[in-house]
Design a protein around this motif. Structure first.
Motif, PDB file in Angstrom:
ATOM      1  N   THR A 123      11.244  40.109   2.999  1.00  0.00           N
ATOM      2  CA  THR A 123      12.568  40.724   2.983  1.00  0.00           C
ATOM      3  C   THR A 123      13.414  40.137   4.104  1.00  0.00           C
ATOM      4  O   THR A 123      12.887  39.820   5.181  1.00  0.00           O
ATOM      5  N   ASP A 124      14.711  40.004   3.870  1.00  0.00           N
ATOM      6  CA  ASP A 124      15.617  39.582   4.930  1.00  0.00           C
ATOM      7  C   ASP A 124      16.339  40.770   5.556  1.00  0.00           C
ATOM      8  O   ASP A 124      17.228  40.601   6.390  1.00  0.00           O
ATOM      9  N   PHE A 125      15.959  41.996   5.141  1.00  0.00           N
ATOM     10  CA  PHE A 125      16.383  43.183   5.866  1.00  0.00           C
ATOM     11  C   PHE A 125      15.435  43.383   7.042  1.00  0.00           C
ATOM     12  O   PHE A 125      14.249  43.055   6.954  1.00  0.00           O
ATOM     13  N   ASN A 126      15.943  43.917   8.139  1.00  0.00           N
ATOM     14  CA  ASN A 126      15.079  44.229   9.269  1.00  0.00           C
ATOM     15  C   ASN A 126      14.283  45.489   8.964  1.00  0.00           C
ATOM     16  O   ASN A 126      14.866  46.561   8.761  1.00  0.00           O
ATOM     17  N   VAL A 127      12.965  45.372   8.920  1.00  0.00           N
ATOM     18  CA  VAL A 127      12.122  46.534   8.665  1.00  0.00           C
ATOM     19  C   VAL A 127      12.016  47.384   9.926  1.00  0.00           C
ATOM     20  O   VAL A 127      12.179  46.887  11.049  1.00  0.00           O
ATOM     21  N   ASN A 128      11.761  48.656   9.735  1.00  0.00           N
ATOM     22  CA  ASN A 128      11.458  49.563  10.837  1.00  0.00           C
ATOM     23  C   ASN A 128       9.943  49.668  10.929  1.00  0.00           C
ATOM     24  O   ASN A 128       9.294  50.163  10.007  1.00  0.00           O
ATOM     25  N   HIS A 129       9.376  49.193  12.012  1.00  0.00           N
ATOM     26  CA  HIS A 129       7.914  49.129  12.121  1.00  0.00           C
ATOM     27  C   HIS A 129       7.262  50.497  11.939  1.00  0.00           C
ATOM     28  O   HIS A 129       6.201  50.603  11.325  1.00  0.00           O
ATOM     29  N   SER A 130       7.892  51.536  12.473  1.00  0.00           N
ATOM     30  CA  SER A 130       7.305  52.876  12.371  1.00  0.00           C
ATOM     31  C   SER A 130       7.502  53.466  10.981  1.00  0.00           C
ATOM     32  O   SER A 130       6.546  53.855  10.310  1.00  0.00           O
ATOM     33  N   ASN A 131       8.741  53.494  10.530  1.00  0.00           N
ATOM     34  CA  ASN A 131       9.038  54.127   9.242  1.00  0.00           C
ATOM     35  C   ASN A 131       8.434  53.379   8.071  1.00  0.00           C
ATOM     36  O   ASN A 131       8.030  53.978   7.071  1.00  0.00           O
TER      37      ASN A 131
END
Length: 308
Positions: free
Chosen positions: A128-136
């Protein structure tokens, strides 16, 4: 009852915003996730979530419960990692998020050999080229290019990719060959708009040690680098591509590199397209599990400092 499954489904539903999303992360059906939460509510004797067809929200009791249990899953994972590190055998799932193009062309081909080395691990690769949220998003490691970095994450550079400005011979025969980056404003340029911020990615150059960004004339914009590559090959205009994509196409004659002596006979002095740095990112340097450390070491082993 299996309280842990209920807590897991509950926390993932709250953090992702829906039971369906929680189920996808856990690898179960939405019905099973919903049943886990219902059994947890029955066990607690209170309603934790208010569900409608469009919205999921915490009740007052659910809000209190979430604040108490949200960290439990992370602590359990850390405890498991500590035990497996003593045994020296990585266990469980390693969830890796990566930018799409780098993941498709560079990371994905490396995964099978890593799995062969560590058969007790399972890998989930998220492109993905969206920034993932490591926690969520329950991600262990993300691989990002420099413009995607976030201050709250630990980052370590794993590769520097040379960027090549190039176009199909048919386009250059029709439109002419730009002799300097400044002449790009007179040409059709194929630009990349990354999903994570929606801003056009600028074309940086370094001439005689000084950085500059010329004016460009966007003719086609896309959020997918491979699509831009295909359009460049088809003669739509000039593209800025990573060397791991452009080099084979240049070797086959489908694309021609610009701003190098061999392509235009012009001496531009010391001129290079600004390279693109890639980083491996994670939440906390004190909480790197064995499986994470092994994969990071593997990337550093496999990836040269500069991707030719």
């Amino acid at each position: 009852m299996d309280t842990l499954s209920g807590i897991n489904s509950f926390v993932k539903a709250v953090e992702s915003g829906s039971i369906a999303s929680a189920a996808r992360q856990l690898g179960i059906t939405p019905a099973a996730a919903s049943q886990n939460i219902a059994r947890l509510e029955q066990y607690m004797g209170v309603k934790l979530l208010t569900r409608t067809t469009r919205k999921l929200s915490l009740t007052e009791s659910g809000d209190v419960y979430y604040t108490k249990v949200s960290d439990i899953l992370h602590r359990l994972e850390l405890a498991k990692s500590a035990v497996t590190q003593l045994q020296g055998v990585p266990q469980g799932r390693l969830r890796i998020a990566t930018s799409i193009t780098f993941g498709r062309h560079i990371i994905a081909p490396l995964i099978p050999a890593f799995c062969a080395r560590h058969p007790t691990l399972s890998i989930e690769l998220i492109s993905t080229d969206f920034n993932v949220n490591h926690s969520n998003d329950d991600v262990d490691i993300s691989i990002r290019f420099k413009q995607q970095l976030e201050a709250h994450l630990v980052s370590r550079r794993i590769a520097t990719v040379p960027m090549i400005i190039c176009a199909a011979p048919a386009y250059l025969e029709k439109a002419g060959i730009p002799r300097t980056p400044e002449e790009l404003s007179e040409h059709a340029c194929l630009l990349y708009r990354p999903a994570f911020n929606g801003l056009l990615l600028r074309w940086g150059f370094i001439r005689n040690g000084l950085h500059f960004e010329p004016e460009l004339r966007p003719s086609i914009i896309s959020n997918d680098v491979d699509s831009l590559t295909q359009m460049a090959v088809a003669g739509a205009g000039i593209a800025r591509l990573g060397s791991f994509i452009a080099a084979p196409l240049i070797a086959s004659g489908q694309l021609q590199a610009l701003f190098v002596k061999s392509s235009n006979g012009q001496d531009n002095g010391s001129l290079d397209a600004e390279p693109l740095d890639f980083y491996v990112c994670y939440r906390d340097r004190n909480e790197v599990s064995l499986k994470m450390r092994l994969f990071i070491d593997y990337l550093l082993e496999c990836l040269p400092a500069t991707q030719a």
